[in-house]
Design a protein around this motif. Sequence first.
Motif, mmCIF file in Angstrom:
data_model
loop_
_atom_site.group_PDB
_atom_site.id
_atom_site.type_symbol
_atom_site.label_atom_id
_atom_site.label_comp_id
_atom_site.label_asym_id
_atom_site.label_seq_id
_atom_site.Cartn_x
_atom_site.Cartn_y
_atom_site.Cartn_z
ATOM 1 N N THR A 57 -12.997 -18.260 -4.960
ATOM 2 C CA THR A 57 -12.603 -18.375 -6.361
ATOM 3 C C THR A 57 -13.537 -19.232 -7.195
ATOM 4 N N ARG A 58 -14.582 -19.785 -6.586
ATOM 5 C CA ARG A 58 -15.444 -20.711 -7.340
ATOM 6 C C ARG A 58 -16.359 -19.951 -8.305
ATOM 7 N N PRO A 59 -16.931 -20.659 -9.285
ATOM 8 C CA PRO A 59 -17.780 -19.987 -10.281
ATOM 9 C C PRO A 59 -19.089 -19.473 -9.685
ATOM 10 N N ARG A 60 -19.666 -18.502 -10.354
ATOM 11 C CA ARG A 60 -21.032 -18.112 -10.056
ATOM 12 C C ARG A 60 -21.974 -19.164 -10.641
ATOM 13 N N PRO A 61 -23.155 -19.419 -10.034
ATOM 14 C CA PRO A 61 -23.763 -18.681 -8.916
ATOM 15 C C PRO A 61 -23.369 -19.211 -7.531
ATOM 16 N N THR A 62 -22.633 -20.324 -7.485
ATOM 17 C CA THR A 62 -22.306 -20.885 -6.171
ATOM 18 C C THR A 62 -21.416 -19.948 -5.362
ATOM 19 N N ALA A 63 -20.634 -19.108 -6.034
ATOM 20 C CA ALA A 63 -19.762 -18.179 -5.315
ATOM 21 C C ALA A 63 -20.577 -17.230 -4.437
ATOM 22 N N GLU A 64 -21.726 -16.783 -4.941
ATOM 23 C CA GLU A 64 -22.569 -15.869 -4.160
ATOM 24 C C GLU A 64 -23.096 -16.559 -2.901
ATOM 25 N N ARG A 65 -23.489 -17.828 -3.040
ATOM 26 C CA ARG A 65 -23.999 -18.557 -1.870
ATOM 27 C C ARG A 65 -22.895 -18.759 -0.841
ATOM 28 N N THR A 66 -21.702 -19.086 -1.322
ATOM 29 C CA THR A 66 -20.574 -19.244 -0.409
ATOM 30 C C THR A 66 -20.264 -17.935 0.306
ATOM 31 N N ALA A 67 -20.264 -16.841 -0.438
ATOM 32 C CA ALA A 67 -19.982 -15.534 0.161
ATOM 33 C C ALA A 67 -21.027 -15.178 1.220
ATOM 34 N N ALA A 68 -22.291 -15.492 0.948
ATOM 35 C CA ALA A 68 -23.350 -15.201 1.922
ATOM 36 C C ALA A 68 -23.147 -16.015 3.200
ATOM 37 N N ARG A 69 -22.745 -17.271 3.055
ATOM 38 C CA ARG A 69 -22.488 -18.100 4.234
ATOM 39 C C ARG A 69 -21.318 -17.550 5.041
ATOM 40 N N LEU A 70 -20.277 -17.147 4.332
ATOM 41 C CA LEU A 70 -19.117 -16.573 5.030
ATOM 42 C C LEU A 70 -19.510 -15.297 5.764
ATOM 43 N N GLY A 71 -20.322 -14.483 5.119
ATOM 44 C CA GLY A 71 -20.772 -13.247 5.757
ATOM 45 C C GLY A 71 -21.561 -13.526 7.027
ATOM 46 N N SER A 72 -22.398 -14.573 6.999
ATOM 47 C CA SER A 72 -23.182 -14.910 8.186
ATOM 48 C C SER A 72 -22.307 -15.416 9.323
ATOM 49 N N MET A 73 -21.095 -15.863 8.970
ATOM 50 C CA MET A 73 -20.146 -16.337 9.975
ATOM 51 C C MET A 73 -19.247 -15.207 10.487
ATOM 52 N N GLY A 74 -19.434 -14.020 9.951
ATOM 53 C CA GLY A 74 -18.653 -12.870 10.393
ATOM 54 C C GLY A 74 -17.418 -12.590 9.568
ATOM 55 N N HIS A 75 -17.248 -13.283 8.433
ATOM 56 C CA HIS A 75 -16.091 -13.066 7.567
ATOM 57 C C HIS A 75 -16.433 -12.070 6.455
ATOM 58 N N GLU A 76 -15.412 -11.451 5.911
ATOM 59 C CA GLU A 76 -15.574 -10.588 4.741
ATOM 60 C C GLU A 76 -15.177 -11.381 3.502
ATOM 61 N N ALA A 77 -16.130 -11.640 2.627
ATOM 62 C CA ALA A 77 -15.874 -12.459 1.441
ATOM 63 C C ALA A 77 -15.735 -11.580 0.202
ATOM 64 N N VAL A 78 -14.724 -11.876 -0.595
ATOM 65 C CA VAL A 78 -14.525 -11.216 -1.888
ATOM 66 C C VAL A 78 -14.612 -12.294 -2.958
#
Length: 235
Positions: A6-27
């Motif tokens: 739920t955080r603002p862009r652009p930090t949301a994209e970085r968080t989503a990328a980290r989650l993806g690298s951990m095997g999670h699906e980020a929205v």
Amino acid sequence: MRVLVTRPRPTAERTAARLGSMGHEAVILPLMQAQHLAGAVRAALSEPHQAIAVTSAEAVRVLGSLGSGLEQHLATPLFAVGEATARAAGDLGFTDIRIGPGTGEGLAETVAAHLPLGGTLAYLAGSPRTDGFERSLHGRRIGHRTVECYRMTPVHYPAETLPGLVRAGPFDAVLLYSRETARRLVAGLRESGLEPADLAARFLCLSWPIREILPADLACEIAAAPDEESLFTLL
């Protein structure tokens, strides 16, 4: 896990990328957005000051928008609330960075230990904000000027947005990074006619002040420290 960021862009994209690298699906669903006030920062830094203080990476991004006008300030001591904000300042080229423990009150202690007696601090702040840092500076009689360098404003979505996101079932977790984001989420759920359990099984908060905004009966977890590493540990 399916995780709502739920955080603002652009930090949301970085968080989503980290989650993806951990095997999670980020929205990504930013609930707030930053309006930068670079002119206010430029004016503040033209006034006499012995150090700069920032309590968010967003304030550092506003500093970055000054371009070549920032170069003359890169050797000025900069007090950063925590490691992530300090890294952002280092990436801009600041060379004298003092790092607090992650809270405004703790940062005030760091300032008190290092700012020369009688020195003036230029505090680059956001709006809205908690007053812990400024209160602690006042209590320690540390001279400072608070300059609002950005404003967080709500991002508005159609009422069907949240129901659409959970049509296939609730998220495994929602990540909440600020009190204002928590307020917007509660309002969005109410406007959508959803219960919190319809949205997610778990609500993960960066700090206790965020938890206080959410309904008392909601199952929430709070990070051990106010940083993303600790929040991710909850996953």
